[in-house]
Design an enzyme around this catalytic site. Structure first.
Site, PDB file in Angstrom:
ATOM      1  N   ARG A 132       0.822  -1.230   0.000  1.00 38.43           N
ATOM      2  CA  ARG A 132       0.000   0.000   0.000  1.00 38.43           C
ATOM      3  C   ARG A 132       0.850   1.272   0.000  1.00 38.43           C
ATOM      4  NH1 ARG A 132      -3.766  -1.750   4.481  1.00 38.43           N
ATOM      5  NH2 ARG A 132      -4.993  -3.413   3.561  1.00 38.43           N
ATOM      6  N   ARG A 150      -3.194   6.662   1.184  1.00 41.71           N
ATOM      7  CA  ARG A 150      -3.719   7.870   1.830  1.00 41.71           C
ATOM      8  C   ARG A 150      -2.728   8.591   2.742  1.00 41.71           C
ATOM      9  NH1 ARG A 150      -9.064   5.479   4.368  1.00 41.71           N
ATOM     10  NH2 ARG A 150      -7.659   3.679   4.484  1.00 41.71           N
ATOM     11  N   ASP A 179      -6.985  -3.238  -6.997  1.00 44.79           N
ATOM     12  CA  ASP A 179      -7.605  -3.821  -5.813  1.00 44.79           C
ATOM     13  C   ASP A 179      -7.812  -5.311  -6.045  1.00 44.79           C
ATOM     14  OD1 ASP A 179      -9.012  -2.877  -3.151  1.00 44.79           O
ATOM     15  OD2 ASP A 179     -10.286  -4.438  -4.008  1.00 44.79           O
ATOM     16  N   TYR A 224     -14.839 -12.469   0.630  1.00 46.70           N
ATOM     17  CA  TYR A 224     -15.625 -11.252   0.398  1.00 46.70           C
ATOM     18  C   TYR A 224     -16.867 -11.554  -0.442  1.00 46.70           C
ATOM     19  CZ  TYR A 224     -11.781  -8.488   2.261  1.00 46.70           C
ATOM     20  OH  TYR A 224     -10.830  -7.943   3.089  1.00 46.70           O
TER      21      TYR A 224
END
Length: 339
Positions: free
Chosen positions: A24, A28, A74, A149
């Site tokens: 990652r 952010r 992703d 998921y």
């Protein structure tokens, strides 16, 4: 041209200082990422926009000079290609239409190539725009993690819905994992053909499985993928990251055929040294040491380098960098490793 550093390590070479990248690393914690993300609109819009996905992949390379760039995308683009209603809810994460047992045989992967074409376009652009010496890593989610998921329709703390599904409907689970393995292998092959130097398979939820389930869900489908990828791209370099698998990692490389074994931060360094006798390991600094900085960060880095630095090592975190990681601590981490 000489082989890229990270590829040499995956071939079993010891390189000093070791190549370093962070899971990652485009994210952010970087102000430039937040600005690009705002421009993109939604998270999936960013994943499927080759201009913007290329830009955010390059941002941490420009800023820190990491030895590898990992494609910005992703793990859930595969169920998205299967039309499972994927969307991201701010503060809650991904949501999908929960998969019923009777729907598995109706899943249609025929649109996947078209659906994932923008991602492959991003890979090709990255190889053109990255510095010559920077390794480009492609990736996908492992079948088990993606299935968790799909079955629950969202992330859960212990993946109980998927585990129960596997115990109750073993044939359906096997069919689902086999299909995801085929699709994911095809996806990785296209990434490698478009210019990725190596690929990583993220099995973020391997740690919730008992021994028999680990064999059936985390080992067998990944071994199938590795075989298929290498049949199409001989010598393809593959990292397997089975987070939380603990002692089950002792045979993971041999059984799956991966070149590098990704280690989460809970893997003891003495155990990591044993794994390193058979080839490259990657990891495994606790991401919270990166937030703490100072002595906690220095000690964590030094221990990994002392234990694993003289063998084939790719330095990384034991999981993804978090949004609150200070940029100056990432700089300190790199200085420490390279000094």
């Amino acid at each position: 041209m000489e082989k890229r550093k990270l590829v040499r390590v995956l071939e079993g070479e010891s390189v000093s200082p070791p190549p370093v990248w962070l899971m990652r690393q485009a994210g952010r914690y970087l102000p430039e990422y937040r600005a690009t993300r705002a421009k993109a609109g939604g998270f999936l819009d960013l994943c499927y926009n080759p201009d913007l996905a290329t830009e955010v992949t390059l941002q941490p390379i420009r800023r820190f000079g990491f030895d590898a760039a990992i494609l910005f995308s992703d793990i859930l683009v595969i169920p998205d290609a299967l039309d499972r209603g994927l969307h991201f809810v701010e503060g809650e994460g991904p949501k999908l239409t929960p998969l019923r047992v009777d729907e598995i045989e109706r899943l249609d992967p025929s649109n996947a190539d078209t659906h994932l074409a923008p991602v492959i376009a991003t890979v090709a652009r990255l190889r053109e725009q990255l510095p010559e010496e920077t390794t480009l890593i492609g990736f996908c989610g492992a079948p088990w993690t993606v299935a968790t998921y799909m079955i629950a329709g969202h992330g859960t703390p212990d993946q109980a819905p998927a585990r129960l599904f596997g115990y109750t409907h073993p044939e359906a689970m096997e069919a689902l994992l086999a299909m995801l393995a085929e699709m994911s292998a095809d996806y990785l092959i296209r990434q490698l053909q478009a210019g990725a130097d190596c690929v990583q398979i993220f099995d973020s939820w391997a740690g919730v499985l008992d021994e028999a389930s680990f064999e059936a869900y985390a080992v067998k489908p990944v071994a199938r993928m590795v075989q298929k990828v290498r049949a199409a791209v001989p010598g393809a370099k593959i990292i397997g990251f089975a987070k939380g698998a603990g002692a089950l990692l002792s045979t993971y490389r041999q059984k799956t055929g991966v070149d590098g074994v990704g280690l989460d931060w809970a893997v003891p360094l003495s155990f990591a040294r044993e794994l390193q006798k058979d080839g490259a390991v990657q990891g495994n600094l606790d991401p919270l040491r990166l937030i703490a900085g100072g002595r906690a960060l220095d000690e964590g880095v030094d221990r990994i380098l002392e234990s694993l630095g003289s063998g084939p090592l790719v330095f990384n975190l034991g999981h993804g960098i978090t949004p609150n990681a200070p940029v100056e601590n990432v700089e300190a981490l790199l200085r420490r490793i390279r000094g």
